[in-house]
Design an enzyme around this catalytic site. Structure first.
Site, short mmCIF file in Angstrom:
data_model
loop_
_atom_site.label_atom_id
_atom_site.label_comp_id
_atom_site.label_asym_id
_atom_site.label_seq_id
_atom_site.Cartn_x
_atom_site.Cartn_y
_atom_site.Cartn_z
N GLU A 124 13.97 -3.09 -12.97
CA GLU A 124 13.61 -2.47 -14.24
C GLU A 124 12.72 -3.42 -15.03
O GLU A 124 13.18 -4.46 -15.51
CB GLU A 124 14.90 -2.16 -15.01
CG GLU A 124 14.68 -1.37 -16.29
CD GLU A 124 16.00 -0.99 -16.96
OE1 GLU A 124 15.94 -0.52 -18.10
OE2 GLU A 124 17.07 -1.19 -16.34
N SER A 168 13.14 5.63 -21.96
CA SER A 168 12.37 6.54 -21.11
C SER A 168 13.11 6.96 -19.85
O SER A 168 12.67 7.88 -19.14
CB SER A 168 11.03 5.89 -20.72
OG SER A 168 11.25 4.69 -20.00
#
Length: 230
Positions: free
Chosen positions: A104, A29
């Protein structure tokens, strides 16, 4: 939900810790690209996913193993992912000038997205699920793992599957579109929950890179903590 936020904010102030931002989204993504966008801010400490650690646990490539056989390797993989995320999320900043810590994915992601998905699709046995849940519950009660903001790079499974095939990571070569759909659904369920625990900023990640970067610039004040102070 407001009570959860209050507890998180109080804990953050008491600990004098940086503003915590988790960059969330499906495989492919654009999470790594999003984190790199903030390289220009010296007050931001950035942590991409520790893929190299997952690829070499005393010689074992857990990332490759879990993609090769989800049913066999999800339990040990999620154990180790939990540990590495916990280290990143709770470690002190590398410098006293750091006011924002960006990473992340998060400990919460492991628990409420990937582990829940594994349970739903019988990838984890109930005993394995309960062990991982006990791990998370203990950590949540005894450590400050609170998030201040989630940036959700929302994408369509078909789009990220095509991107994943183009970038060609060896471990991802056999990941089916069906699995990306499962991860997408798990994200949607988690981040639409009233108990998510912090604000969620959703960015349409199906668009081209320039459009996504424009949104990151537009919302950078919010992403970098706005008026929050230590």
């Amino acid at each position: 939900m407001s009570n959860i936020r209050s507890v998180t904010n109080v804990a953050r102030m008491l600990a004098k810790r940086p503003f915590r931002v988790s960059i969330e989204g499906n495989i492919g993504s654009g999470k790594s690209t999003c984190i790199k966008f903030f390289d220009k801010y010296p007050n931001v400490e950035k942590h991409p996913e520790p893929l190299n650690e997952w690829r070499d646990v005393s010689g074992h490539n857990l990332l490759g193993l879990v993609y090769s056989d989800l049913n066999k390797w999800t339990f040990p993989f999620q154990h180790y992912v939990h540990l590495t995320r916990l280290k990143i999320q709770t470690s002190p900043p590398c410098s006293p000038n750091i006011t924002v810590k960006m990473f992340e994915r998060s400990v919460q992601n492991s628990r409420f997205c990937f582990i829940e998905n594994a349970r739903k699709h019988d990838i984890l046995h109930d005993a394995e699920y309960q062990v991982l849940n006990e791990w998370y519950t203990y950590v949540e009660k005894n450590l400050d793992i609170g998030l201040d903001l989630i940036v959700y790079l929302k994408s369509s499974p078909q789009v990220v599957w095509e991107r994943m095939m183009r970038r060609g990571r060896a471990e991802e070569s056999e990941v089916p579109l069906e699995y990306l759909q499962q991860v997408h659904d798990a994200y949607e369920n988690w981040l639409s929950s009233p108990d998510v625990g912090c604000e969620v900023l959703t960015i349409d990640a199906d668009r081209n890179l320039d459009a996504v970067l424009e949104d990151l610039e537009r919302y950078s004040y919010k992403i970098l903590g706005g008026n929050h102070t230590n």
